[in-house]
Design an enzyme around this catalytic site. Structure first.
Site, PDB file in Angstrom:
ATOM      1  N   TYR A   1      63.026  22.602  51.697  1.00 36.55           N
ATOM      2  CA  TYR A   1      62.129  21.307  51.877  1.00 36.55           C
ATOM      3  C   TYR A   1      60.753  21.447  52.277  1.00 36.55           C
ATOM      4  O   TYR A   1      60.266  22.242  53.008  1.00 36.55           O
ATOM      5  CB  TYR A   1      62.959  20.411  52.944  1.00 36.55           C
ATOM      6  CG  TYR A   1      64.464  20.133  52.760  1.00 36.55           C
ATOM      7  CD1 TYR A   1      64.634  20.173  51.289  1.00 36.55           C
ATOM      8  CD2 TYR A   1      65.232  19.213  53.547  1.00 36.55           C
ATOM      9  CE1 TYR A   1      66.155  19.698  50.990  1.00 36.55           C
ATOM     10  CE2 TYR A   1      66.318  19.029  53.245  1.00 36.55           C
ATOM     11  CZ  TYR A   1      66.932  19.222  51.922  1.00 36.55           C
ATOM     12  OH  TYR A   1      68.369  18.848  51.548  1.00 36.55           O
TER      13      TYR A   1
ATOM     14  N   HIS B   1      73.789  25.325  49.450  1.00 33.03           N
ATOM     15  CA  HIS B   1      73.127  24.133  49.007  1.00 33.03           C
ATOM     16  C   HIS B   1      73.485  23.791  47.667  1.00 33.03           C
ATOM     17  O   HIS B   1      73.815  22.257  47.402  1.00 33.03           O
ATOM     18  CB  HIS B   1      71.609  24.448  48.881  1.00 33.03           C
ATOM     19  CG  HIS B   1      70.867  23.340  49.207  1.00 33.03           C
ATOM     20  ND1 HIS B   1      69.342  23.425  49.429  1.00 33.03           N
ATOM     21  CD2 HIS B   1      70.851  22.070  48.843  1.00 33.03           C
ATOM     22  CE1 HIS B   1      68.934  22.065  49.530  1.00 33.03           C
ATOM     23  NE2 HIS B   1      69.797  21.230  49.067  1.00 33.03           N
TER      24      HIS B   1
ATOM     25  N   GLY C   1      69.924   5.655  47.653  1.00 33.10           N
ATOM     26  CA  GLY C   1      69.768   5.732  46.235  1.00 33.10           C
ATOM     27  C   GLY C   1      68.393   4.786  45.583  1.00 33.10           C
ATOM     28  O   GLY C   1      68.781   4.295  44.519  1.00 33.10           O
TER      29      GLY C   1
ATOM     30  N   SER D   1      70.688  10.830  50.118  1.00 30.25           N
ATOM     31  CA  SER D   1      70.373   9.928  49.476  1.00 30.25           C
ATOM     32  C   SER D   1      71.102   8.573  49.520  1.00 30.25           C
ATOM     33  O   SER D   1      71.441   7.795  48.505  1.00 30.25           O
ATOM     34  CB  SER D   1      69.966  10.227  48.093  1.00 30.25           C
ATOM     35  OG  SER D   1      69.094   9.427  47.133  1.00 30.25           O
ATOM     36  N   PRO D   2      71.474   7.991  50.835  1.00 30.72           N
ATOM     37  CA  PRO D   2      72.442   6.988  50.874  1.00 30.72           C
ATOM     38  C   PRO D   2      71.768   5.655  50.375  1.00 30.72           C
ATOM     39  O   PRO D   2      72.751   5.002  50.133  1.00 30.72           O
ATOM     40  CB  PRO D   2      72.745   7.142  52.358  1.00 30.72           C
ATOM     41  CG  PRO D   2      71.593   7.684  52.889  1.00 30.72           C
ATOM     42  CD  PRO D   2      71.080   8.821  52.302  1.00 30.72           C
TER      43      PRO D   2
END
Length: 271
Positions: free
Chosen positions: A38, A112, A195, A192-193
């Site tokens: 990241y 990952h 979206g 990424s809840p």
């Protein structure tokens, strides 16, 4: 909380990122999800190092906080992404994450992303070896399909505790993996809840039901999204990202939002 957006944003501000982490702990967040790749730029552990620094300077106790990180992804530096699931790479990546996070053992370590160049069983065997060596306390897999989840469960046994896949109102194709996690007793972490909701202007019809319920409840649509996911299964743990204290404080409030059966039915239809 998904830590990726703390650093992988334009004009990364370390001081603001640290304030956001502190606000998250204050709000009751106990799981921070990071990864060695990241950003910003090529990654190189920037996010892990920042998170370790933020938790180290928190004015209270962080003994209850779990940091999960991941290995097996690469960012060569040209803004592209690649994979490396070789056991030797995963061991080096784990060692580097331990050093950056200042831990003797990683509380939760994820593979990952599957590497098409490496048999998945080999990568899972590497996680099993890391667990056996005491370098990781728990293992997880990310971006895995049901067949890969079953294979990992067979190799790792009780060491496997979590699956982290994308899931949101606009991306629901991970329902089979979510269901399987419930059957196997694994946590399902949804990355990424939202979206893409943060980038949407007025959200539009794609999130119409979530916006309508939010207006009726006088809360943010993001709280409704997280509450909906929490209602779907006791194994679901959404990991919303945030780059400002206000964002994570709003997300954390979703745990207290009880949705009615009628609201949940409407959200499932999203109309």
């Amino acid at each position: 909380m998904g830590a990726m957006t703390l650093t992988q944003v334009p004009g990364y501000d370390e001081a603001r990122a640290i304030r956001t982490v502190h606000a998250a702990v204050d709000a009751g967040v106990t799981l921070f999800d990071t990864a060695d790749v990241y950003g910003p730029a090529a990654g190189c552990g920037v996010n892990e190092s920042m998170l370790a620094k933020a938790l180290a300077c928190y004015p209270g106790s962080t003994d209850h906080v779990i940091v999960s990180t991941k290995g097996g992804h690469l960012r060569p530096g040209d803004q592209t992404w690649d994979t490396d699931g070789r056991p030797e790479h995963l061991r080096r990546a784990c060692e580097d994450s331990l050093r950056r996070l200042g831990l003797e053992a990683l509380p939760l370590y994820f593979h990952h992303r599957p590497d098409p160049k490496v048999p998945y069983a080999d990568s899972m065997g590497a996680l099993r070896d890391l667990h056996g060596a005491g370098m990781i306390q728990r293992a997880g897999i990310s971006n895995a399909d049901p067949e890969q989840i079953r294979l990992a469960h067979g190799i790792l046994g009780d060491a496997l505790v979590a699956v982290e896949n994308e899931f949101s109102p606009g991306f629901r194709s991970s329902e089979p993996e979510m269901t399987l996690c419930g059957e196997l007793g694994l946590a399902f972490l949804s990355w990424s809840p939202f979206g893409g909701m943060r980038q949407a202007k007025g959200l539009g019809t794609r999130f119409g039901a979530f916006e309508a319920v939010a207006r009726a409840r006088d809360v943010s649509p993001h709280q409704v999204v997280l509450a909906w996911q929490l209602h779907k299964s006791p194994t679901v743990i959404p990991i919303p990202g945030a780059s400002r204290p206000e964002s994570i404080q709003d997300s954390a409030a979703a745990v207290d939002l009880a949705l009615s059966a009628e609201e949940l039915e409407r959200l499932e239809r999203d109309d």
